[in-house]
Design a protein around this motif. Structure first.
Motif, mmCIF file in Angstrom:
data_model
loop_
_atom_site.group_PDB
_atom_site.id
_atom_site.type_symbol
_atom_site.label_atom_id
_atom_site.label_comp_id
_atom_site.label_asym_id
_atom_site.label_seq_id
_atom_site.Cartn_x
_atom_site.Cartn_y
_atom_site.Cartn_z
ATOM 1 N N ARG A 297 -15.995 -7.063 -8.333
ATOM 2 C CA ARG A 297 -14.812 -7.086 -7.457
ATOM 3 C C ARG A 297 -14.259 -8.508 -7.352
ATOM 4 N NH1 ARG A 297 -17.665 -3.348 -4.040
ATOM 5 N NH2 ARG A 297 -18.212 -5.080 -2.679
ATOM 6 N N LYS A 298 -15.158 -9.472 -7.187
ATOM 7 C CA LYS A 298 -14.734 -10.869 -7.071
ATOM 8 C C LYS A 298 -14.039 -11.317 -8.356
ATOM 9 C CE LYS A 298 -16.292 -15.469 -5.870
ATOM 10 N NZ LYS A 298 -17.359 -16.334 -5.480
ATOM 11 N N LYS A 299 -14.569 -10.913 -9.495
ATOM 12 C CA LYS A 299 -13.969 -11.281 -10.787
ATOM 13 C C LYS A 299 -12.583 -10.647 -10.940
ATOM 14 C CE LYS A 299 -17.094 -13.886 -12.692
ATOM 15 N NZ LYS A 299 -16.820 -15.302 -12.891
ATOM 16 N N VAL A 300 -12.415 -9.420 -10.450
ATOM 17 C CA VAL A 300 -11.107 -8.751 -10.508
ATOM 18 C C VAL A 300 -10.096 -9.530 -9.667
ATOM 19 C CG1 VAL A 300 -9.825 -6.666 -9.854
ATOM 20 C CG2 VAL A 300 -12.009 -6.455 -11.044
ATOM 21 N N VAL A 301 -10.507 -9.942 -8.476
ATOM 22 C CA VAL A 301 -9.623 -10.728 -7.611
ATOM 23 C C VAL A 301 -9.254 -12.040 -8.299
ATOM 24 C CG1 VAL A 301 -9.464 -11.983 -5.427
ATOM 25 C CG2 VAL A 301 -10.434 -9.681 -5.472
ATOM 26 N N LEU B 299 0.805 -1.215 0.000
ATOM 27 C CA LEU B 299 0.000 0.000 0.000
ATOM 28 C C LEU B 299 0.842 1.270 0.000
ATOM 29 C CD1 LEU B 299 -2.916 -0.991 2.389
ATOM 30 C CD2 LEU B 299 -2.998 -0.716 -0.093
ATOM 31 N N SER B 300 2.098 1.155 0.377
ATOM 32 C CA SER B 300 2.991 2.303 0.356
ATOM 33 C C SER B 300 3.534 2.570 -1.045
ATOM 34 C CB SER B 300 4.165 2.094 1.315
ATOM 35 O OG SER B 300 3.708 2.034 2.638
ATOM 36 N N SER B 301 3.398 1.599 -1.928
ATOM 37 C CA SER B 301 3.876 1.792 -3.302
ATOM 38 C C SER B 301 2.811 2.534 -4.111
ATOM 39 C CB SER B 301 4.172 0.443 -3.959
ATOM 40 O OG SER B 301 2.962 -0.241 -4.262
ATOM 41 N N SER B 302 3.255 3.233 -5.137
ATOM 42 C CA SER B 302 2.294 3.973 -5.958
ATOM 43 C C SER B 302 1.338 3.026 -6.685
ATOM 44 C CB SER B 302 3.010 4.889 -6.950
ATOM 45 O OG SER B 302 3.899 4.149 -7.753
ATOM 46 N N ASP B 303 1.843 1.874 -7.159
ATOM 47 C CA ASP B 303 0.974 0.899 -7.826
ATOM 48 C C ASP B 303 -0.051 0.323 -6.863
ATOM 49 O OD1 ASP B 303 2.230 1.173 -10.270
ATOM 50 O OD2 ASP B 303 3.539 -0.561 -9.997
ATOM 51 N N GLY B 304 0.399 -0.024 -5.666
ATOM 52 C CA GLY B 304 -0.503 -0.587 -4.670
ATOM 53 C C GLY B 304 -1.591 0.384 -4.275
ATOM 54 N N LEU B 305 -1.203 1.627 -4.082
ATOM 55 C CA LEU B 305 -2.169 2.649 -3.709
ATOM 56 C C LEU B 305 -3.182 2.886 -4.828
ATOM 57 C CD1 LEU B 305 -2.903 4.588 -1.421
ATOM 58 C CD2 LEU B 305 -1.452 6.279 -2.509
ATOM 59 N N ALA B 306 -2.690 2.979 -6.068
ATOM 60 C CA ALA B 306 -3.585 3.202 -7.213
ATOM 61 C C ALA B 306 -4.550 2.036 -7.385
ATOM 62 C CB ALA B 306 -2.768 3.410 -8.489
ATOM 63 N N LEU B 307 -4.023 0.811 -7.266
ATOM 64 C CA LEU B 307 -4.870 -0.369 -7.405
ATOM 65 C C LEU B 307 -5.926 -0.417 -6.310
ATOM 66 C CD1 LEU B 307 -5.390 -2.993 -8.976
ATOM 67 C CD2 LEU B 307 -3.742 -4.114 -7.482
ATOM 68 N N ASN B 308 -5.528 -0.124 -5.090
ATOM 69 C CA ASN B 308 -6.470 -0.135 -3.969
ATOM 70 C C ASN B 308 -7.559 0.921 -4.144
ATOM 71 O OD1 ASN B 308 -7.234 -1.165 -1.321
ATOM 72 N ND2 ASN B 308 -6.695 0.864 -0.611
ATOM 73 N N LYS B 309 -7.166 2.123 -4.525
ATOM 74 C CA LYS B 309 -8.157 3.197 -4.716
ATOM 75 C C LYS B 309 -9.154 2.840 -5.819
ATOM 76 C CE LYS B 309 -5.701 7.305 -3.116
ATOM 77 N NZ LYS B 309 -5.109 8.595 -3.522
ATOM 78 N N ALA B 310 -8.650 2.279 -6.908
ATOM 79 C CA ALA B 310 -9.541 1.902 -8.010
ATOM 80 C C ALA B 310 -10.454 0.749 -7.599
ATOM 81 C CB ALA B 310 -8.717 1.513 -9.239
ATOM 82 N N PHE B 311 -9.900 -0.224 -6.890
ATOM 83 C CA PHE B 311 -10.673 -1.396 -6.488
ATOM 84 C C PHE B 311 -11.834 -1.024 -5.580
ATOM 85 C CE2 PHE B 311 -11.570 -5.126 -3.868
ATOM 86 C CZ PHE B 311 -11.757 -6.091 -4.845
#
Length: 135
Positions: free
Chosen positions: A120-124, A99-111
Motif C-alpha cells: 500500500r505504501k509503495k502504491v501511494v 470518491l464520488s467519481s467512478s475512478d475515485g471509487l474504483a481506486l479506493n475499492k482496489a486500494f
C-alpha cells in the motif's frame, strides 16, 4: 423572462452524499429508484440537487443505503462546524468529489483490498511520483 432558480447549496450537498453512498455500495440509480418506487430520473434530480428530498423520503433513502440521516448533512455548507471553522478543510470537499467519481471509487475499492501495508505504501509513493508530489 424570469430565470430558473438555482439549486440550494444544501440540496446539492445532500444529493452528492446520496450519490457518494449509492456508488460506495455499487448500487445503480435505477435500483435505488425501484426501492423507493420512483424513476431513476428522479434519483438523478435528487443527486444533482435540482429537486429537494423530503424528510420521509430522505429517511427511506438512509435506510436503503444503510446510513444515518445525519450522513447526508456531514460537512454541509453553513453547518455549525463549518461556520466556526472547525471543519473548514478544503480537502474534505475534494475527497468527497474524488470518491464520488467512478475512478475515485474504483481506486479506493482496489486500494483497500491490498492487504500488505508495504505494498500500500509503495502504491501511494508511485501515485505521488506520477503526480509530481514531493510530500
Amino acid at each position: 423572462m424570469p430565470s430558473k432558480k438555482a439549486p440550494n447549496p444544501i440540496d446539492i450537498h445532500v444529493g452528492s452524499r446520496v450519490r457518494l453512498r449509492r456508488m460506495m455500495l455499487g448500487m445503480s440509480q435505477e435500483k435505488l429508484g425501484e426501492s423507493l418506487g420512483i424513476t431513476f430520473q428522479q434519483i438523478q434530480k435528487y443527486e444533482k440537487g435540482t429537486n429537494r428530498i423530503g424528510a420521509s423520503r430522505l429517511q427511506h433513502i438512509a435506510t436503503i443505503l444503510k446510513v444515518p440521516v445525519a450522513f447526508f448533512f456531514e460537512d454541509a455548507p453553513g453547518s455549525p462546524e463549518s461556520v466556526q471553522g472547525v471543519s473548514d478543510n478544503p480537502q474534505t470537499s475534494y475527497v468527497v468529489d474524488f470518491l464520488s467519481s467512478s475512478d475515485g471509487l474504483a481506486l479506493n475499492k482496489a486500494f483497500v483490498r491490498i492487504e500488505d501495508p508495504k505494498v500500500r505504501k509503495k502504491v501511494v509513493e508511485l501515485v505521488r511520483s506520477i503526480a509530481g508530489d514531493s510530500d
